[in-house]
Write a protein that holds these residues in place. Structure first.
Motif, short mmCIF file in Angstrom:
data_model
loop_
_atom_site.label_atom_id
_atom_site.label_comp_id
_atom_site.label_asym_id
_atom_site.label_seq_id
_atom_site.Cartn_x
_atom_site.Cartn_y
_atom_site.Cartn_z
N ILE A 5 -6.64 -28.49 -24.47
CA ILE A 5 -7.96 -28.89 -24.99
C ILE A 5 -9.04 -28.68 -23.92
N GLN A 6 -8.73 -29.10 -22.70
CA GLN A 6 -9.70 -28.90 -21.62
C GLN A 6 -9.87 -27.42 -21.30
N GLN A 7 -8.76 -26.69 -21.37
CA GLN A 7 -8.81 -25.24 -21.10
C GLN A 7 -9.76 -24.54 -22.08
N GLN A 8 -9.64 -24.90 -23.34
CA GLN A 8 -10.50 -24.33 -24.37
C GLN A 8 -11.97 -24.69 -24.11
N PHE A 9 -12.20 -25.96 -23.75
CA PHE A 9 -13.53 -26.47 -23.42
C PHE A 9 -14.14 -25.66 -22.28
N VAL A 10 -13.36 -25.46 -21.23
CA VAL A 10 -13.79 -24.70 -20.06
C VAL A 10 -14.13 -23.26 -20.44
N GLN A 11 -13.26 -22.65 -21.25
CA GLN A 11 -13.49 -21.26 -21.66
C GLN A 11 -14.77 -21.11 -22.49
N PHE A 12 -14.96 -22.03 -23.43
CA PHE A 12 -16.18 -22.00 -24.24
C PHE A 12 -17.43 -22.10 -23.36
N LEU A 13 -17.36 -23.00 -22.36
CA LEU A 13 -18.52 -23.20 -21.48
C LEU A 13 -18.74 -22.01 -20.55
N GLU A 14 -17.65 -21.40 -20.10
CA GLU A 14 -17.80 -20.24 -19.21
C GLU A 14 -18.51 -19.09 -19.91
N LYS A 15 -18.30 -18.99 -21.24
CA LYS A 15 -19.03 -17.96 -22.01
C LYS A 15 -20.53 -18.22 -21.98
N GLN A 16 -20.90 -19.46 -21.70
CA GLN A 16 -22.33 -19.83 -21.60
C GLN A 16 -22.79 -19.97 -20.14
N GLN A 17 -21.99 -19.42 -19.23
CA GLN A 17 -22.30 -19.46 -17.78
C GLN A 17 -22.35 -20.87 -17.22
N ILE A 18 -21.53 -21.76 -17.76
CA ILE A 18 -21.41 -23.11 -17.19
C ILE A 18 -20.00 -23.26 -16.64
N THR A 19 -19.92 -23.54 -15.36
CA THR A 19 -18.61 -23.71 -14.71
C THR A 19 -18.48 -25.16 -14.26
N LEU A 20 -17.35 -25.78 -14.60
CA LEU A 20 -17.13 -27.18 -14.25
C LEU A 20 -16.12 -27.30 -13.11
N SER A 21 -16.39 -28.23 -12.20
CA SER A 21 -15.45 -28.51 -11.11
C SER A 21 -14.34 -29.44 -11.61
N THR A 22 -13.33 -29.63 -10.78
CA THR A 22 -12.25 -30.57 -11.11
C THR A 22 -12.82 -31.97 -11.34
N LEU A 23 -13.74 -32.38 -10.47
CA LEU A 23 -14.37 -33.71 -10.61
C LEU A 23 -15.09 -33.83 -11.95
N GLN A 24 -15.85 -32.82 -12.31
CA GLN A 24 -16.59 -32.87 -13.58
C GLN A 24 -15.64 -32.96 -14.78
N LEU A 25 -14.53 -32.23 -14.72
CA LEU A 25 -13.54 -32.31 -15.80
C LEU A 25 -12.91 -33.71 -15.87
#
Length: 242
Positions: free
Chosen positions: A4-24
């Motif tokens: 679920i988090q992986q999908q969330f991260v991938q969707f956001l990366e398509k929008q040029q948003i990268t999350l750190s471990t802390l943010q996740l």
């Protein structure tokens, strides 16, 4: 990181948003706290984890897909409910100074606890009606960006939200699929509250593909002294040409 988090991260990366471990970790803690408090009080009808990540977290962050968050420092979220969109935006863009205004004290207590658990700084949770808080000099005509997500019709939202926006600042109303009628209805309230629609963007949520609209409004001048009207009136008697 699970699927679920992986999908969330991938969707956001398509929008040029990268999350750190802390943010996740903060998003996961947000989910847990939301579900825990939701058992005691009604914060959301959406509690299934994948849905919370998509319909609350991703949906909240969508404000930033076409708006440069690095260009602003202050944001006010009116009628935030369980913290959407402001808390996800604060997690993803930690430089933001966030003010959340909600009329229900129980929700403010939840938000204060959440802010504490997530270790968020520069985040103020204010209990009160938007019409009353917008009269206070500390908040009136003060914010770079003001947001509202599914709170009321646009002609009402303009009176709730535009008084908080500084001159040349922005109000973004997050709306669902039907927007045309609201836009035409809101013309009078916009002129009264010194706002101008700059653009209307639309987006489909990934996976379930429901439609979202973002109405971006620029504040052209300071709020006229007579607005907002006293608490309750904007909803009861929306601003319209009589």
């Amino acid at each position: 990181m699970d699927a679920i988090q992986q999908q969330f991260v991938q969707f956001l990366e398509k929008q040029q948003i990268t999350l750190s471990t802390l943010q996740l970790e903060q998003f996961e803690q947000y989910f847990k706290t939301l579900v825990e408090w939701n058992e005691k009080m009604n914060l959301t009808g959406i509690t299934e984890r994948e849905q919370v990540y998509l319909k609350h977290f991703y949906d909240s962050l969508s404000v930033s897909f076409n708006y440069d968050m690095s260009s602003i420092s202050t944001i006010a979220d009116i009628g935030s409910g369980a913290g959407f969109p402001s808390i996800p935006l604060k997690i993803a863009f930690p430089h933001l100074k966030v003010t959340i205004i909600d009329s229900l004290n129980k929700r403010i207590l939840f938000l204060k606890e959440l802010v504490s658990q997530l270790g968020l700084t520069d985040t103020e949770c204010v209990h009160g009606r938007a019409e009353d808080i917008a009269r206070l000099p500390k908040y009136r005509d003060q914010f770079d960006l003001v947001t509202a997500r599914a709170v009321a019709r646009l002609q009402v939202l303009n009176e709730f939200c535009l008084p908080f926006v500084k001159k040349d600042g922005t109000f973004i109303a997050m709306k669902g699929s039907e927007i045309e009628e609201e836009l035409s209805e809101s013309a009078y309230s916009l002129s009264e509250l010194k706002g101008k629609v700059i653009k209307v963007l639309k987006m489909q949520l990934p996976v379930e593909e429901s439609l979202r609209h973002f109405v971006e409004i620029q504040k052209l001048a300071v709020t006229p002294a007579k607005y907002p009207r006293k608490a309750g009136l904007p909803l009861k008697e929306p601003l319209m040409k009589r």
